[in-house]
Design an enzyme around this catalytic site. Sequence first.
Site, mmCIF file in Angstrom:
data_model
loop_
_atom_site.group_PDB
_atom_site.id
_atom_site.type_symbol
_atom_site.label_atom_id
_atom_site.label_comp_id
_atom_site.label_asym_id
_atom_site.label_seq_id
_atom_site.Cartn_x
_atom_site.Cartn_y
_atom_site.Cartn_z
ATOM 1 N N ASP A 4 34.418 43.291 53.842
ATOM 2 C CA ASP A 4 33.480 42.492 53.316
ATOM 3 C C ASP A 4 33.170 41.141 53.938
ATOM 4 O O ASP A 4 33.778 40.160 53.878
ATOM 5 C CB ASP A 4 33.632 42.352 51.834
ATOM 6 C CG ASP A 4 32.338 41.748 50.934
ATOM 7 O OD1 ASP A 4 31.751 41.170 51.482
ATOM 8 O OD2 ASP A 4 32.501 41.628 49.983
ATOM 9 N N GLU A 8 40.919 34.174 45.762
ATOM 10 C CA GLU A 8 39.820 34.912 45.764
ATOM 11 C C GLU A 8 40.178 35.785 44.236
ATOM 12 O O GLU A 8 40.758 37.050 44.215
ATOM 13 C CB GLU A 8 39.571 35.945 46.678
ATOM 14 C CG GLU A 8 38.399 36.635 47.049
ATOM 15 C CD GLU A 8 38.188 37.832 45.974
ATOM 16 O OE1 GLU A 8 38.223 37.751 44.971
ATOM 17 O OE2 GLU A 8 38.220 39.122 46.686
ATOM 18 N N GLU A 19 38.772 42.192 35.205
ATOM 19 C CA GLU A 19 40.067 42.298 36.021
ATOM 20 C C GLU A 19 39.848 41.162 37.049
ATOM 21 O O GLU A 19 40.709 41.391 38.027
ATOM 22 C CB GLU A 19 40.395 43.707 36.892
ATOM 23 C CG GLU A 19 40.436 44.965 35.960
ATOM 24 C CD GLU A 19 40.886 46.169 36.662
ATOM 25 O OE1 GLU A 19 40.500 46.073 37.815
ATOM 26 O OE2 GLU A 19 41.546 46.882 35.951
ATOM 27 N N HIS A 74 31.231 43.768 48.335
ATOM 28 C CA HIS A 74 32.086 44.933 47.634
ATOM 29 C C HIS A 74 31.904 44.635 46.259
ATOM 30 O O HIS A 74 32.079 45.828 45.657
ATOM 31 C CB HIS A 74 33.412 44.920 48.224
ATOM 32 C CG HIS A 74 34.133 43.946 47.575
ATOM 33 N ND1 HIS A 74 34.449 42.595 47.867
ATOM 34 C CD2 HIS A 74 35.075 43.951 46.415
ATOM 35 C CE1 HIS A 74 35.364 41.911 47.140
ATOM 36 N NE2 HIS A 74 35.651 42.792 46.470
#
Length: 350
Positions: free
Chosen positions: A35, A127, A136, A285
């Site tokens: 990505d 990240e 999540e 993504h």
Amino acid sequence: MSHGVKKRKLDKNAQESLYFDSYSDVTIHEEMIADRVRTSTYRAAILRNAEAIRGRVVLDVGAGTGVLSVFCAQAGAGRVYAVEACSIAEQAVKIVKQNQMEDRIEVIRGTVETIDLPESVDVIVSEWMGYALLHESMLGSVLFARDKWLKPGGLILPCRAELYVAPVSDPVVEERLNFWCTVRDQYGVDMSCMSDFAKRCILSGDIAVTPVTVEDVLSHPARIAELDLRSVTAEQLRSVRGEFACECFGSSAVNALCVWFTVTFPCEDNKTLVLSTSPFKPETHWKQAVLYLDEPTDVMQDTKVAGEIHMYPSEDSARHICIHVDYTIGEHKKHSKTFSIPDGYSEAQQ
């Protein structure tokens, strides 16, 4: 899904095990590194903060393959603690060694909630974002690390997150809903009775993670929430709310709401760097989170779509997000619907 069988709620340890196991396969890491929007923005943000990083101690929360830790070392960090809970940490050790940075990067296997560091840190990089920002996500772990390890006035990369919503018209869904009425003309078998079943399946309460084209967005976006990572608390993450009001561009049919996020990095030149998952920007993504409404509603120029969105953890798993929406379209009555990402979605993407 059978309504006669009640799903067994997993205990917290089982939930955590499933979550971390999903990051032990190469596919998800390949997707993230590939990505370019994600990876190049993080690299640029780290290098543009080189002055604040040079010679300092950095904590990388959820380090994965360790790519962000390597970026920090390239920016001059004196010491980087790359904390990773799943087995991909073994590969991170190899990557650090291959890049000859083992003297500055220490990979630690474990969660930030359970490991111990020998010192406080000047910078936290992570990240942590998930689908619809909070599904999540590892933000709770970042906040734990902030409160336990970050020095006063320390740097957090990224430092802010924002959530946006806009009404959309998805023509593919309309084609799928109409498909069963076309079977008779094609094959001589009337299957129009499947339409109600298809509608229940397609317009369910599942959050669809899918790219949305600019042409399908029916208004300017409305910001529904902002999270300042320097001050937001874990308790506040349990209930993220925001109102929205959008005015449609022209005549169409609203059949969904689209949710996306941005994260912002502070930079030393007093400018900011933004990583956006907007449908108006290059695809990432994370794509977008699409919430399909029970019925399409026709709109015209300036028709108002308004309401409130409430995001909160699922009762079945604290890492899974639920989104409840109260909304009105034009003069129609208020509707409500609750959405969640179906079980096994992450595994299905690998």
